[in-house]
Enzyme design. Sequence first.
Site, PDB file in Angstrom:
ATOM      1  N   CYS A 106       0.815  -1.227   0.000  1.00 24.01           N
ATOM      2  CA  CYS A 106       0.000   0.000   0.000  1.00 24.01           C
ATOM      3  C   CYS A 106       0.843   1.270   0.000  1.00 24.01           C
ATOM      4  CB  CYS A 106      -0.927  -0.008   1.202  1.00 24.01           C
ATOM      5  SG  CYS A 106      -2.019  -1.435   1.185  1.00 24.01           S
ATOM      6  N   HIS A 157      -3.891   6.944   2.428  1.00 24.35           N
ATOM      7  CA  HIS A 157      -4.183   5.625   1.869  1.00 24.35           C
ATOM      8  C   HIS A 157      -5.570   5.216   2.350  1.00 24.35           C
ATOM      9  CE1 HIS A 157      -4.082   1.523   0.741  1.00 24.35           C
ATOM     10  NE2 HIS A 157      -3.930   1.057   1.972  1.00 24.35           N
ATOM     11  N   ASN A 170     -10.074  -0.540  -1.080  1.00 22.35           N
ATOM     12  CA  ASN A 170      -8.628  -0.435  -0.928  1.00 22.35           C
ATOM     13  C   ASN A 170      -7.957  -0.977  -2.199  1.00 22.35           C
ATOM     14  OD1 ASN A 170      -5.934  -0.699  -0.242  1.00 22.35           O
ATOM     15  ND2 ASN A 170      -6.318  -1.680   1.739  1.00 22.35           N
TER      16      ASN A 170
HETATM   17  O1  UT7 Z   1      -4.185  -1.540   3.257  1.00 20.54           O
HETATM   18  C1  UT7 Z   1      -3.143  -2.070   3.926  1.00 20.54           C
HETATM   19  C2  UT7 Z   1      -3.312  -2.405   5.309  1.00 20.54           C
HETATM   20  N1  UT7 Z   1      -4.583  -2.978   5.660  1.00 20.54           N
HETATM   21  C3  UT7 Z   1      -5.315  -2.343   6.559  1.00 20.54           C
HETATM   22  O2  UT7 Z   1      -4.993  -1.286   6.993  1.00 20.54           O
HETATM   23  C4  UT7 Z   1      -6.540  -3.067   7.061  1.00 20.54           C
HETATM   24  C5  UT7 Z   1      -6.547  -3.052   8.575  1.00 20.54           C
HETATM   25  N2  UT7 Z   1      -7.612  -3.834   9.179  1.00 20.54           N
HETATM   26  C6  UT7 Z   1      -8.912  -3.531   9.056  1.00 20.54           C
HETATM   27  O3  UT7 Z   1      -9.311  -2.638   8.329  1.00 20.54           O
HETATM   28  C7  UT7 Z   1      -9.884  -4.306   9.921  1.00 20.54           C
HETATM   29  O4  UT7 Z   1      -9.167  -5.091  10.827  1.00 20.54           O
HETATM   30  C8  UT7 Z   1     -10.871  -5.196   9.131  1.00 20.54           C
HETATM   31  C9  UT7 Z   1     -11.852  -4.337   8.367  1.00 20.54           C
HETATM   32  C10 UT7 Z   1     -10.128  -6.116   8.188  1.00 20.54           C
HETATM   33  C11 UT7 Z   1     -11.664  -6.050  10.104  1.00 20.54           C
HETATM   34  O5  UT7 Z   1     -12.322  -5.222  11.024  1.00 20.54           O
HETATM   35  P1  UT7 Z   1     -12.186  -5.479  12.589  1.00 20.54           P
HETATM   36  O6  UT7 Z   1     -13.012  -4.472  13.245  1.00 20.54           O
HETATM   37  O7  UT7 Z   1     -10.725  -5.529  12.947  1.00 20.54           O
HETATM   38  O8  UT7 Z   1     -12.870  -6.886  12.728  1.00 20.54           O
HETATM   39  P2  UT7 Z   1     -12.308  -8.221  13.395  1.00 20.54           P
HETATM   40  O9  UT7 Z   1     -11.429  -8.947  12.439  1.00 20.54           O
HETATM   41  O10 UT7 Z   1     -11.790  -7.942  14.767  1.00 20.54           O
HETATM   42  O11 UT7 Z   1     -13.643  -9.023  13.552  1.00 20.54           O
HETATM   43  C12 UT7 Z   1     -14.709  -8.579  14.426  1.00 20.54           C
HETATM   44  C13 UT7 Z   1     -15.894  -9.522  14.286  1.00 20.54           C
HETATM   45  C14 UT7 Z   1     -15.506 -10.984  14.436  1.00 20.54           C
HETATM   46  O12 UT7 Z   1     -16.597 -11.644  15.013  1.00 20.54           O
HETATM   47  P3  UT7 Z   1     -16.620 -11.970  16.589  1.00 20.54           P
HETATM   48  O13 UT7 Z   1     -15.411 -12.813  16.850  1.00 20.54           O
HETATM   49  O14 UT7 Z   1     -16.562 -10.637  17.271  1.00 20.54           O
HETATM   50  O15 UT7 Z   1     -17.908 -12.673  16.774  1.00 20.54           O
HETATM   51  C15 UT7 Z   1     -15.336 -11.472  13.034  1.00 20.54           C
HETATM   52  O16 UT7 Z   1     -15.537 -12.838  12.883  1.00 20.54           O
HETATM   53  O17 UT7 Z   1     -16.444  -9.396  12.969  1.00 20.54           O
HETATM   54  C16 UT7 Z   1     -16.413 -10.678  12.302  1.00 20.54           C
HETATM   55  N3  UT7 Z   1     -16.114 -10.431  10.892  1.00 20.54           N
HETATM   56  C17 UT7 Z   1     -17.036 -10.161   9.970  1.00 20.54           C
HETATM   57  N4  UT7 Z   1     -18.373 -10.086  10.038  1.00 20.54           N
HETATM   58  C18 UT7 Z   1     -19.038  -9.789   8.898  1.00 20.54           C
HETATM   59  C19 UT7 Z   1     -14.884 -10.383  10.311  1.00 20.54           C
HETATM   60  N5  UT7 Z   1     -14.997 -10.097   8.997  1.00 20.54           N
HETATM   61  C20 UT7 Z   1     -16.333  -9.961   8.769  1.00 20.54           C
HETATM   62  C21 UT7 Z   1     -17.080  -9.667   7.615  1.00 20.54           C
HETATM   63  N6  UT7 Z   1     -18.425  -9.573   7.736  1.00 20.54           N
HETATM   64  N7  UT7 Z   1     -16.517  -9.432   6.418  1.00 20.54           N
END
Ligand code: UT7
Length: 328
Positions: free
Chosen positions: A115, A255, A285
């Site tokens: 990125c 970004h 992204n």
């Molecule tokens: O571009 C280069 C670098 N990349 C980034 O900067 C991305 C950085 N990371 C992020 O943007 C976020 O971490 C994500 C958008 C990828 C994920 O968001 P999050 O708030 O960190 O979610 P999480 O992975 O902690 O998951 C929270 C909950 C989980 O459920 P439980 O365990 O709380 O019941 C996941 O299983 O959300 C669930 N979950 C989803 N639910 C619906 C994870 N992905 C999804 C999804 N749809 N797509």
Amino acid sequence: MTKITAAITSVQGYVPEGILSNQDLEKMVDTNDEWITSRTGIKERRLAAKGEALSDFGAKIVAGICEKRGIDPSEIDMIVVGSITGDYRFPSAANVICDKAGCVNAWGFDLSAACSGFLYALDVGRVYVENGTYKKIIVIGADVMSSIINYEDRATCIIFGDGGGGVLLEPNEDGLGIQDAILRSDGAGRQFLLQEVGGSKEPLTKDNIDERRHYVFQEGKTVFKHAVKNMAGVSAEIMERNNLTSDDVDWLVPHQANLRIIDATANRMGLTKEKVMVNIEKFGNTTAGTIPLCLWEWEEKLNKGDNLVLASFGGGFTWGAIYLKWAY
Ligand code: UT7
């Protein structure tokens, strides 16, 4: 002797026509529009057509830049492409773009910084202009993320999209253009966001493809924490190093990985929303493509002399910020 700076004198973006909406994704993986919108800010992203490669994006970007600037592609000296999704492992996409766009007098190369690819490439281009080696360099940041995304993995497929853009760098004698750059990397972060196989460490095999390890893997939460800390940190650092207050900064060009990371960076810099370029809702992204895509969309609103801070964080980890004065 007058100091030569490297200034952006034209910008062009490109996104393919195909749209993948949150509603489309709801039918593909266990997710929903509300979750994606509230966690990331993304509503839809673009997808390349079948057979459309990075060099096709690049050739269109180069053509657009040359047309806007009223120059012939044969006048371009060099093309630097920030990307992780070139047409081939070799030759470089820059090589192919020179051929497709008619840049018969240019040479170039690809630069892999995920990125942060556009910022890294922009700083490379800057040096060649500042030291007087070249007068017309095109810097491209673009990715065809759909070629390496697993559309059964909801942790990654909801975020990424295809697209990118490029800028023309030319010498400036009025002090406009790139003023400062802070670029960083920390390879210890590679385990949290990577394409694990397909390189020299573990070439592709039937087994590792069946295990789907040739696609992008991301441990989102960890990447998120590092992104907030480092993108906001380096943006504040470049302001401090250049004695810029929040009033002095006209635009943050962040970004576009997650709206919450963008908001945290803007807050740390003391900027109101009006000064922050955000188009994540439309394009998601696009990895190295996000920053030039913003510049392209905001070009009409930019004024000569405006202070811009470009900031990124991505796989590697790689991150950085560039401070520039808009030149037209
Ligand atoms: O571009 C280069 C670098 N990349 C980034 O900067 C991305 C950085 N990371 C992020 O943007 C976020 O971490 C994500 C958008 C990828 C994920 O968001 P999050 O708030 O960190 O979610 P999480 O992975 O902690 O998951 C929270 C909950 C989980 O459920 P439980 O365990 O709380 O019941 C996941 O299983 O959300 C669930 N979950 C989803 N639910 C619906 C994870 N992905 C999804 C999804 N749809 N797509």
